[in-house]
Design a protein around this motif. Structure first.
Motif, PDB file in Angstrom:
ATOM      1  N   TYR A   1      -9.449   0.401   9.166  1.00 24.42           N
ATOM      2  CA  TYR A   1      -8.149  -0.485   9.279  1.00 24.42           C
ATOM      3  C   TYR A   1      -6.825   0.310   9.605  1.00 24.42           C
ATOM      4  CZ  TYR A   1      -5.432  -4.659   8.845  1.00 24.42           C
ATOM      5  OH  TYR A   1      -4.500  -5.748   9.390  1.00 24.42           O
TER       6      TYR A   1
ATOM      7  N   ALA B   1      -9.186  -2.578  13.893  1.00 31.05           N
ATOM      8  CA  ALA B   1     -10.167  -2.444  12.623  1.00 31.05           C
ATOM      9  C   ALA B   1     -11.472  -1.863  13.501  1.00 31.05           C
ATOM     10  CB  ALA B   1     -10.312  -3.607  12.090  1.00 31.05           C
TER      11      ALA B   1
ATOM     12  N   SER C   1      -8.371  -9.679   7.517  1.00 27.72           N
ATOM     13  CA  SER C   1      -8.602  -9.211   8.720  1.00 27.72           C
ATOM     14  C   SER C   1      -9.445  -9.986   9.883  1.00 27.72           C
ATOM     15  CB  SER C   1      -9.038  -7.881   8.828  1.00 27.72           C
ATOM     16  OG  SER C   1     -10.092  -7.587   8.048  1.00 27.72           O
TER      17      SER C   1
ATOM     18  N   ASN D   1     -16.386  -3.727   7.304  1.00 29.53           N
ATOM     19  CA  ASN D   1     -15.256  -2.898   7.888  1.00 29.53           C
ATOM     20  C   ASN D   1     -15.324  -1.547   7.537  1.00 29.53           C
ATOM     21  OD1 ASN D   1     -12.557  -2.378   8.235  1.00 29.53           O
ATOM     22  ND2 ASN D   1     -11.710  -4.298   7.567  1.00 29.53           N
TER      23      ASN D   1
END
Length: 487
Positions: free
Chosen positions: A29, A18, A445, A26
């Motif tokens: 990914y 990621a 994550s 984020n």
């Protein structure tokens, strides 16, 4: 100026990569899978070739998804499963397949350690029984049963160290992993050589890479070879990470002393940081300076958690429920939750013991087994379902109670993993344990985000882990215990 951080989270079945910005957003990914083989009962092995191929797929894919240039990545930190051991010869080729964390072939060796444990201080981290899945018993097994491979082995490293080596070309030892699983004691001389000698591993330290790096220390820059293979930049710095579960702890904000992180999936890990060292039956650790100086990591957990719910689905699910889920276009787990929620608290006296794969803590008994107790003519599949949910939550609470008895008083819990996606199960945990529980925006994550928090501190973006966590983590949901339900 580089604006992104990369986290590489190497789990049991796949590597997750990621990219996050410095505020914890984020940006991309990617996932690539690898397999596990089971040559014999209790054995589990993987292929470092498959690991490498997975990295070659996931790293470039993640960069492509983000739409950024490789030199815009300031730093990378990796985490991986621990007790996953690589044995390399003088040509840096594996002499045998890496032995996976879940492999328990070294049960006999662990039992031998228990017969001498009172003579050596290094055994204090695992009570009441020494773990067969850790580095020392596994190396004892290889030396005894594969002497030709042991003789060829020049380097022994963990999966975490292997990742850093492949990225930088530098062989190092993660002090965090060594403290966590190699009985390494930073406060008392490092490697317990007397203990290693006593179990016949008088030559094992010679096979370890010499640099021992703490979490957040710089391993090195991306090597020219890795830059070409993975599509990375030689300007990017690799920062020392930790175990996969510990990275998740950092990824949900469990960076301060006296906190608690629950990582709930197939199994469960419970992790906290203590400013005081203690070594008691029922709590693994405390592992000194495992995450950062001045704190010791304590550990509990359950060998089976979400896997019991899967077992219920696969073996005890009524056909009528399956048809109902189809008719209502519902996810089957949502239907199981709905049915379980209709049964009153306490399940009309039905109790499920969660020892389906033995007990990890507080008993450390691999031979323990699960059970349903209190069955009656009035017991329905819905009762069994609710008993599974309650039993897993009570198993977590048993670990928390053991920690409290040792003087570690848990006030709140941050959770991640599949279990954290169930509002019903999270609220049940909060009610049974009796403390607030929280999930975060990036709980799915959390390992990769934890890596990026470590990387951010390693290259000076933030001065310490707690400031990085405060800036990069956002709470998503809170579950306040219903004290009437708790009673």
């Amino acid at each position: 100026m580089a604006e992104y951080l990369m986290g590489i989270d190497a789990g049991t079945g796949s590597v997750r990569v990621a990219l996050f910005d410095f505020r914890g957003q984020n940006r991309a990914y990617a996932v690539a899978e690898y397999g596990t083989t089971y040559p014999k009962n209790g054995w589990a092995e993987q292929s470092d070739y498959e690991w490498f191929e997975a990295l070659k797929k996931a790293i470039p894919e993640c960069i492509k998804k983000a739409g950024i240039a490789a030199d815009n990545i300031a730093a990378i930190t990796c985490d991986a499963t621990t007790n996953t051991l690589v044995y390399l010869d003088e040509n840096d080729t594996s002499v045998r397949p890496p032995i996976l964390w879940m492999d328990v072939r070294a049960t006999e060796e662990a039992s031998f350690i228990d017969t001498i444990r009172e003579e050596y201080d290094a055994t204090k981290f695992y009570k009441p029984g020494f773990r067969a899945d850790t580095m020392v018993p596994k190396c004892m097994w290889v030396k005894k049963n594969e002497p030709e491979n042991w003789a060829k082995t020049k380097t022994i490293m963990e999966f975490e160290d292997w990742l850093n080596w492949k990225l930088t070309g530098r062989k190092t030892v993660s002090m965090s992993v060594a403290a966590f699983r190699w009985n390494y004691d930073d406060k008392n001389g490092g490697y317990p050589v007397d203990f290693y000698n006593a179990v016949g591993l008088d030559d094992v330290v010679d096979k370890f890479p010499e640099p021992v790096l703490k979490v957040g220390e710089v391993v090195g820059n991306i090597s020219a070879e890795a830059a070409e293979i993975f599509g990375l930049s030689k300007k990017t710095v690799v920062v020392e990470g930790t175990a996969d579960c510990n990275a998740c702890m950092f990824g949900v904000g469990g960076v301060r002393p006296n906190g608690m992180t629950l990582i709930g999936g197939t199994s469960t890990c419970l992790l906290g940081l203590s400013e005081e060292e203690f070594h008691v039956d029922g709590v693994n650790g405390t592992y000194p300076n495992c995450m950062y100086d001045g704190t010791s990591l304590l550990e509990g957990g359950q060998t089976a958690a979400g896997s019991i719910l899967t077992w219920f689905k696969n073996n005890l699910l009524p056909a009528a429920w399956i048809q109902e889920a189809v008719n209502r276009t519902m996810n089957i787990y949502d239907l199981i939750t709905e049915k379980a929620s209709e049964v009153p608290i306490g399940c009309d006296g039905l109790v499920m013991m969660d020892y389906f794969q033995g007990n990890r803590a507080p008993y450390a008994d691999s031979k323990a087994r699960g059970m349903f107790w209190g069955l009656s003519i009035g017991t329905t599949p819905a009762h069994l379902a609710r008993a599974v949910y309650e039993g897993v939550a009570y198993g977590a609470n048993h670990c928390i109670v053991s920690m409290k008895k040792a003087g570690y008083d848990v006030k709140e819990i941050y959770a991640c993993g599949g279990l954290a996606q169930s509002d019903f199960w999270m609220q049940m945990h909060a009610d049974i344990i009796g403390v607030p529980m929280y999930t975060t925006v990036e709980s799915q994550s959390a390992g990769c985000l934890g890596d990026c928090i470590i990387a951010a501190v390693g290259v000076g973006i933030y001065p310490n882990f707690w400031e990085a966590a405060d800036s990069m983590i956002r709470v998503d949901k809170e579950y306040i215990p219903n004290m009437e339900a708790h009673k």
